[in-house]
Design a protein around this motif. Sequence first.
Motif, mmCIF file in Angstrom:
data_model
loop_
_atom_site.group_PDB
_atom_site.id
_atom_site.type_symbol
_atom_site.label_atom_id
_atom_site.label_comp_id
_atom_site.label_asym_id
_atom_site.label_seq_id
_atom_site.Cartn_x
_atom_site.Cartn_y
_atom_site.Cartn_z
ATOM 1 N N CYS A 161 -5.118 15.553 -11.080
ATOM 2 C CA CYS A 161 -4.821 15.559 -9.550
ATOM 3 C C CYS A 161 -3.548 15.458 -8.630
ATOM 4 O O CYS A 161 -2.767 15.010 -8.981
ATOM 5 C CB CYS A 161 -5.341 13.948 -8.445
ATOM 6 N N ALA A 162 -3.305 16.555 -7.395
ATOM 7 C CA ALA A 162 -1.825 16.956 -7.263
ATOM 8 C C ALA A 162 -1.888 16.722 -6.591
ATOM 9 O O ALA A 162 -2.821 16.425 -5.224
ATOM 10 C CB ALA A 162 -1.903 18.510 -7.554
ATOM 11 N N ALA A 163 -0.794 15.536 -5.836
ATOM 12 C CA ALA A 163 -0.814 15.106 -4.900
ATOM 13 C C ALA A 163 0.408 15.745 -4.123
ATOM 14 O O ALA A 163 1.478 15.789 -4.608
ATOM 15 C CB ALA A 163 -0.188 13.485 -4.713
ATOM 16 N N SER A 164 0.636 15.308 -2.304
ATOM 17 C CA SER A 164 1.420 15.782 -1.551
ATOM 18 C C SER A 164 1.437 15.060 -0.682
ATOM 19 O O SER A 164 0.814 14.764 0.100
ATOM 20 C CB SER A 164 1.258 17.688 -1.031
ATOM 21 N N GLY A 165 2.760 15.483 0.323
ATOM 22 C CA GLY A 165 2.529 14.601 2.292
ATOM 23 C C GLY A 165 3.425 13.769 1.455
ATOM 24 O O GLY A 165 4.215 12.600 2.887
ATOM 25 N N SER A 166 4.059 12.877 0.801
ATOM 26 C CA SER A 166 4.778 11.492 0.530
ATOM 27 C C SER A 166 4.988 11.755 -0.969
ATOM 28 O O SER A 166 5.452 12.260 -1.349
ATOM 29 C CB SER A 166 3.503 9.983 1.091
ATOM 30 N N ILE A 167 5.374 10.273 -1.172
ATOM 31 C CA ILE A 167 6.238 9.855 -2.298
ATOM 32 C C ILE A 167 5.977 9.168 -3.481
ATOM 33 O O ILE A 167 5.165 8.579 -3.593
ATOM 34 C CB ILE A 167 7.647 9.021 -1.351
ATOM 35 N N PHE A 168 5.447 9.951 -3.990
ATOM 36 C CA PHE A 168 3.995 10.229 -4.795
ATOM 37 C C PHE A 168 4.083 8.601 -5.569
ATOM 38 O O PHE A 168 3.082 8.133 -6.088
ATOM 39 C CB PHE A 168 3.429 10.637 -6.019
ATOM 40 N N SER A 169 5.568 8.298 -6.201
ATOM 41 C CA SER A 169 5.546 7.187 -7.737
ATOM 42 C C SER A 169 5.783 6.064 -7.206
ATOM 43 O O SER A 169 5.005 5.091 -7.733
ATOM 44 C CB SER A 169 7.493 7.692 -7.988
ATOM 45 N N THR A 222 -22.028 11.192 -15.696
ATOM 46 C CA THR A 222 -22.396 12.296 -14.891
ATOM 47 C C THR A 222 -21.896 12.246 -13.513
ATOM 48 O O THR A 222 -21.991 10.738 -13.395
ATOM 49 C CB THR A 222 -23.374 12.951 -15.215
ATOM 50 N N ALA A 223 -21.063 12.228 -12.857
ATOM 51 C CA ALA A 223 -20.609 11.845 -11.697
ATOM 52 C C ALA A 223 -19.481 12.595 -10.692
ATOM 53 O O ALA A 223 -19.179 13.629 -11.134
ATOM 54 C CB ALA A 223 -19.955 10.496 -11.247
ATOM 55 N N VAL A 224 -19.621 13.249 -8.894
ATOM 56 C CA VAL A 224 -18.359 13.585 -9.011
ATOM 57 C C VAL A 224 -16.899 12.260 -8.919
ATOM 58 O O VAL A 224 -16.863 11.126 -8.944
ATOM 59 C CB VAL A 224 -18.313 13.813 -7.127
ATOM 60 N N TYR A 225 -16.246 12.953 -9.133
ATOM 61 C CA TYR A 225 -15.051 11.506 -9.667
ATOM 62 C C TYR A 225 -14.044 12.858 -8.286
ATOM 63 O O TYR A 225 -13.897 13.197 -7.703
ATOM 64 C CB TYR A 225 -14.306 12.285 -10.596
ATOM 65 N N TYR A 226 -14.063 11.637 -8.034
ATOM 66 C CA TYR A 226 -12.084 11.053 -7.071
ATOM 67 C C TYR A 226 -11.686 10.590 -6.815
ATOM 68 O O TYR A 226 -11.203 9.614 -7.638
ATOM 69 C CB TYR A 226 -13.126 10.353 -5.923
ATOM 70 N N CYS A 227 -10.070 11.031 -6.654
ATOM 71 C CA CYS A 227 -8.759 10.639 -7.172
ATOM 72 C C CYS A 227 -8.515 10.207 -5.491
ATOM 73 O O CYS A 227 -8.855 9.851 -4.706
ATOM 74 C CB CYS A 227 -8.163 12.097 -6.689
ATOM 75 N N ASN A 228 -8.119 8.742 -6.085
ATOM 76 C CA ASN A 228 -7.266 8.040 -4.811
ATOM 77 C C ASN A 228 -5.624 7.455 -5.020
ATOM 78 O O ASN A 228 -5.482 6.765 -6.395
ATOM 79 C CB ASN A 228 -8.114 6.314 -5.094
ATOM 80 N N ASP A 283 -2.923 3.961 -2.928
ATOM 81 C CA ASP A 283 -3.376 3.553 -2.551
ATOM 82 C C ASP A 283 -1.761 2.979 -2.504
ATOM 83 O O ASP A 283 -1.291 2.347 -3.077
ATOM 84 C CB ASP A 283 -4.598 2.386 -2.835
ATOM 85 N N ARG A 284 -1.226 1.848 -0.985
ATOM 86 C CA ARG A 284 -0.234 1.245 -1.121
ATOM 87 C C ARG A 284 0.048 0.478 0.080
ATOM 88 O O ARG A 284 -1.050 0.839 1.342
ATOM 89 C CB ARG A 284 1.025 1.984 -0.816
ATOM 90 N N SER A 285 -0.566 -0.977 -0.190
ATOM 91 C CA SER A 285 -0.758 -1.879 0.492
ATOM 92 C C SER A 285 -1.164 -1.682 1.332
ATOM 93 O O SER A 285 -1.075 -1.857 3.007
ATOM 94 C CB SER A 285 0.714 -2.192 1.849
ATOM 95 N N GLY A 286 -2.746 -1.738 0.841
ATOM 96 C CA GLY A 286 -4.029 -1.164 2.482
ATOM 97 C C GLY A 286 -3.887 0.183 2.656
ATOM 98 O O GLY A 286 -5.424 0.650 2.812
ATOM 99 N N THR A 287 -3.603 1.102 2.081
ATOM 100 C CA THR A 287 -3.379 2.406 2.862
ATOM 101 C C THR A 287 -4.386 3.049 1.804
ATOM 102 O O THR A 287 -3.318 2.860 1.119
ATOM 103 C CB THR A 287 -2.367 2.490 3.304
ATOM 104 N N ARG A 288 -5.368 3.780 1.945
ATOM 105 C CA ARG A 288 -6.087 4.304 1.071
ATOM 106 C C ARG A 288 -5.836 5.812 1.524
ATOM 107 O O ARG A 288 -5.934 6.468 2.872
ATOM 108 C CB ARG A 288 -7.161 3.596 0.618
ATOM 109 N N TYR A 289 -5.834 6.767 0.471
ATOM 110 C CA TYR A 289 -6.160 8.842 0.692
ATOM 111 C C TYR A 289 -6.956 9.077 -0.402
ATOM 112 O O TYR A 289 -7.260 8.060 -1.665
ATOM 113 C CB TYR A 289 -5.086 9.153 0.568
ATOM 114 N N TRP A 290 -8.117 10.019 -0.242
ATOM 115 C CA TRP A 290 -9.143 10.249 -1.317
ATOM 116 C C TRP A 290 -9.139 11.481 -1.187
ATOM 117 O O TRP A 290 -8.824 12.307 -0.275
ATOM 118 C CB TRP A 290 -10.529 9.856 -0.439
ATOM 119 N N GLY A 291 -9.706 11.896 -2.174
ATOM 120 C CA GLY A 291 -9.652 13.268 -2.651
ATOM 121 C C GLY A 291 -10.724 14.094 -2.531
ATOM 122 O O GLY A 291 -11.376 13.222 -1.586
#
Length: 115
Positions: free
Chosen positions: A22-30, A90-96, A98-106
């Motif tokens: 899962c490649a992330a962009s747009g913010s401070i990943f760490s 078997t499933a669709v696998y999603y990357c997530n 989260d920080r302080s209640g804010t969540r993002y999904w692939g």
Amino acid sequence: QVQLVESGGGLVQPGGSLRLSCAASGSIFSIYAMGWYRQAPGKQRELVARITSGLRTNYADSVKGRFTISRDNAKNTVYLQMNSLNPEDTAVYYCNADRSGTRYWGQGTQVTVSP
């Protein structure tokens, strides 16, 4: 904002292995906790594995000892190494992220385990 792009899914035989990325962009990943979730047909989305910014990990009981989550902050990427796969994985696998209640999904990547 964080954008997440998963890759590495596919068709594998029982007992096989896959590595999801899962490649992330747009913010401070760490600073984000990163997780992998999955959703099988007709079932709710469930947590598979999670890794915090401090590298603490936790796993669903069903994958303990078979899956390993890791992150490379230099590459803004989180990984899920999946071994000893079985049809129940078997499933669709999603990357997530989260920080302080804010969540993002692939967008998700399909993993199919079948003979």
